[in-house]
Each structure stands twice: as C-alpha cells, then as structure tokens.
Design an enzyme around this catalytic site. Structure first.
Site, mmCIF file in Angstrom:
data_model
loop_
_atom_site.group_PDB
_atom_site.id
_atom_site.type_symbol
_atom_site.label_atom_id
_atom_site.label_comp_id
_atom_site.label_asym_id
_atom_site.label_seq_id
_atom_site.Cartn_x
_atom_site.Cartn_y
_atom_site.Cartn_z
ATOM 1 N N HIS A 218 -31.616 23.922 21.257
ATOM 2 C CA HIS A 218 -30.286 23.412 20.920
ATOM 3 C C HIS A 218 -30.276 22.311 19.866
ATOM 4 O O HIS A 218 -29.225 22.051 19.282
ATOM 5 C CB HIS A 218 -29.588 22.895 22.185
ATOM 6 N N ARG B 114 -8.955 9.387 36.846
ATOM 7 C CA ARG B 114 -10.369 9.114 37.134
ATOM 8 C C ARG B 114 -11.033 10.245 37.930
ATOM 9 O O ARG B 114 -12.001 10.020 38.648
ATOM 10 C CB ARG B 114 -10.532 7.776 37.859
ATOM 11 N N HIS C 85 -27.373 22.721 17.321
ATOM 12 C CA HIS C 85 -26.250 21.792 17.182
ATOM 13 C C HIS C 85 -26.137 21.266 15.753
ATOM 14 O O HIS C 85 -25.025 21.042 15.249
ATOM 15 C CB HIS C 85 -26.393 20.642 18.165
ATOM 16 N N GLU D 163 -29.631 14.126 33.574
ATOM 17 C CA GLU D 163 -30.670 13.890 32.572
ATOM 18 C C GLU D 163 -31.282 12.508 32.746
ATOM 19 O O GLU D 163 -31.275 11.671 31.840
ATOM 20 C CB GLU D 163 -30.116 14.068 31.144
ATOM 21 N N HIS E 224 -22.461 29.880 18.596
ATOM 22 C CA HIS E 224 -23.390 28.986 19.288
ATOM 23 C C HIS E 224 -24.685 29.695 19.669
ATOM 24 O O HIS E 224 -25.785 29.198 19.402
ATOM 25 C CB HIS E 224 -22.723 28.409 20.531
ATOM 26 N N ARG F 285 -33.656 17.991 33.169
ATOM 27 C CA ARG F 285 -32.433 18.677 32.724
ATOM 28 C C ARG F 285 -32.409 18.882 31.216
ATOM 29 O O ARG F 285 -31.791 19.819 30.720
ATOM 30 C CB ARG F 285 -31.192 17.904 33.177
ATOM 31 N N LYS G 13 -21.712 19.469 33.093
ATOM 32 C CA LYS G 13 -21.617 18.821 31.789
ATOM 33 C C LYS G 13 -20.276 19.181 31.153
ATOM 34 O O LYS G 13 -19.970 20.356 30.958
ATOM 35 C CB LYS G 13 -22.742 19.278 30.862
ATOM 36 N N GLU H 270 -27.973 32.170 24.716
ATOM 37 C CA GLU H 270 -28.259 31.307 25.866
ATOM 38 C C GLU H 270 -29.131 32.034 26.879
ATOM 39 O O GLU H 270 -30.022 31.443 27.488
ATOM 40 C CB GLU H 270 -26.957 30.839 26.524
ATOM 41 N N LYS I 138 -30.590 27.512 36.199
ATOM 42 C CA LYS I 138 -29.865 26.299 35.830
ATOM 43 C C LYS I 138 -29.525 25.471 37.067
ATOM 44 O O LYS I 138 -29.626 24.240 37.045
ATOM 45 C CB LYS I 138 -28.594 26.644 35.054
ATOM 46 N N ASN J 108 -31.688 22.241 27.129
ATOM 47 C CA ASN J 108 -31.307 22.185 25.719
ATOM 48 C C ASN J 108 -32.348 22.825 24.814
ATOM 49 O O ASN J 108 -32.326 22.602 23.596
ATOM 50 C CB ASN J 108 -31.093 20.728 25.290
#
Length: 335
Positions: free
Chosen positions: A225, A110, A229, A212, A241, A218, A132, A174, A202, A222
C-alpha cells in the site's frame, strides 16, 4: 452462509459472508436500535431494508467524496434528522462509503454504532473489516480518521455479480495481498470461502493489534500500500486502488530482494500471484520516481525515514529507514 468472528472483547462482532447476506441486516443490528441512517451512493444499485424506521443519506460518487466536507455534511444532516446514540448508521457500498460513513459515525455524538453492508469485493475483504475509518486530504490518502469498530459487517457475495469488471478487479488486488499474509491456498477455494478466508486473516490480525500498536502486526495489512497510496495521491495515473496495490506488491518484493530479505524466486512468486488475477505489475507510463518517493515519505507508517511493509525470513513486517537509492532501484524494476 459463513460467520467469521472478530474477537475484540466487549467490542467483538461477526462478519457474515455469503449469497443473500444483506437480507439478514435486521438481525445484525445492535439490540434496541430505533432508527437507521442508511449512507450510500446513487451509483450503488443495492437496496437494503433495516427493518426499522430509516432515512437514506446519499454521498457523492467517486473517491473525491471521501473528504472532510462529506463528513461534515453527513453529520449536519444526521443532526437535522435527529440521529441519536440509540440509533445506527448503516453504510451500504464500497470502501469510500464504509470509510466515510464509518468516520462520520465515529465522530458524530462522539460515536454511534455502525453496520457495514459491503457491496464491492474490495470492501468485503478489506475496507469494511477492522474498524479503520477515515478520509483523504489533498496531501495524502486516509490522513484523517479514527478506529471505530462496526457492530457487524455483511458481505453479500451475490452483489459482486453486478460489479463492473474493473471494480471487481480492484478487489482482486486486495485479495492478492492475502496470499502473502497466510492465504497461500486461496486459489483452491470457492468465492464465498475465499472472501471468508481473507476476512479471517484480517480478523486475526485486528484481534492481535487493533490500533497498529507497538507490535506492528496490523501494519502488515498495508502490504503493497505504500507505493499504492503514492500512486493514488499523485492522482493522474488512472489506477483503481486494487490495481495500485498490485503494482505495490511487486515493487515491495523487488525492494525486499534488494535489501536481501528475499530471493528472486520469491519475487517471481509475487509476480505470478498478481498475474493470476490479471492485475498490472508495472508502473504506469510517465510515473515520476521523485514525486512517488516524496509521497511515500508522508505515509502514516513513516516514523523513521522511508518505511515499508516488506516480505522477509520472518514473513511480512514493517521496515524503517530504507535507503532512498534502493527504493529508486526497486521502482526502476517495476517500470
């Protein structure tokens, strides 16, 4: 060496940017750590010394390694080695490693601490920062994951000299994104300063909206993206990417113009920024609009119809319920 703080209360941490940053790993480990599980790939020709007892755990190379099977195997190997919450996971590599090892650290027992040693430009300006973590499913990118902030991030710009040209170019995709998120003068900075400036942008966004939440702040990270994606999930376009993000940035600008959020001059600016990094700005040959729209509808941001992060009078922000016909027109504009 440049230190950029990520301010998150008792979970705040520093991002160290500069040549040789990886050699300061020991001082960046959490206090009291006894052992380190170093997760990396065979193709990552960068070695680190955590300064404590450690074991190296290799995962497969390539985006295919970013999957649930890899996370399960890592956790089982952690168990056999006896990794505990007093120890630390050290992710050494690009975004595939930091995303996958970070997710394994988040769910093993955990949650055990993780430190990222980012070895690609893409990881240094994006993937390793902000907590993330996650892996892909056959149905889409990053659909399974967790927010799990690292204890520290080391961005050694010296190692960027060893990257294959196309891998470095992917990171530039990016970096190009940050030009529209407050980094208007990135081109005037040295490499170390440019990486640190992207990290700072960032870090500020993450501090304002860590997971988010309702503010949607946030989600602006993206930018470009949603299409990117979809192109990556389709999987047969031979795009890295950052290359897909570059196309996504121009597409997003074209879509924003059609929705009368920006003018043609702003679209041209997007194209010029992308071109300045020698990145692609057109869809790959044979790209199918229906397939891409179906994939974009599965995007994690999509809570009310097709949702995109778009430029506009108030800056970049999420926009929901976008008309499919406008999306098709924007896709045609980037063919």
């Amino acid at each position: 060496m440049i230190t950029v703080p990520v301010e998150l209360g008792d979970r705040s941490y520093d991002v160290l940017v500069g040549r040789g940053a990886r050699h300061r790993l020991l001082e960046m480990l959490p206090v009291g750590v006894q052992r380190a599980a170093v997760v990396t790939q065979a193709a990552v020709d960068i070695r680190v010394d955590p300064g404590v007892e450690h074991e190296v755990f290799l995962i497969d190379d390539g985006e295919e390694a970013k999957c649930m099977e890899t996370v399960e195997e890592l956790c089982r190997r952690f168990t056999r080695w006896g990794l505990t919450r007093r120890d630390v996971v050290v992710a050494v590599g690009g975004g595939v490693v930091t995303d996958t090892a970070g997710f394994a650290a988040a769910v093993y027992h955990r949650g055990v601490p993780v430190v990222h040693v980012a070895t690609t430009l893409l990881a240094q300006v994006d993937a390793a920062i902000g907590g993330k973590t996650g892996v892909n499913l056959p149905e889409g990118k990053n659909l399974v994951g967790a927010f799990w902030q690292p204890a520290a991030v080391l961005c050694d710009t010296e190692v960027l000299e060893t990257l294959p040209p196309r891998e470095y170019l992917s990171g530039c995709g990016e970096m190009a994104k940050y030009h529209f998120l407050g980094g208007e003068h990135l081109e005037d900075l040295s490499l170390d300063e440019r990486v640190a400036a992207c990290v700072r942008i960032k870090a500020d966004v993450v501090a304002a909206d860590e997971t988010e939440g309702a503010t949607g702040v946030r989600a602006t990270l993206n930018y470009g993206h949603t299409l990117a994606h979809a192109l990556e999930t389709a999987g047969h376009y031979d795009l890295r990417h950052g290359e897909a993000v570059a196309i996504g940035l121009v597409f997003a600008a074209e879509l924003a113009r059609r929705l009368e959020r920006i003018d043609e001059g702003r679209v041209d600016h997007h194209r010029k920024v992308v071109a300045s990094y020698n990145l692609p700005s057109h869809l790959p040959e044979g790209a199918d609009a229906d397939d891409l729209i179906a994939l974009m509808a599965r995007d994690k941001k999509a809570v009310s119809g097709l949702t995109f992060v778009l430029d506009g009078p108030g800056g970049v922000q999420p926009v929901s319920g976008v008309d499919t016909d406008q999306v098709r027109l924007a896709l045609e504009a980037v063919r």
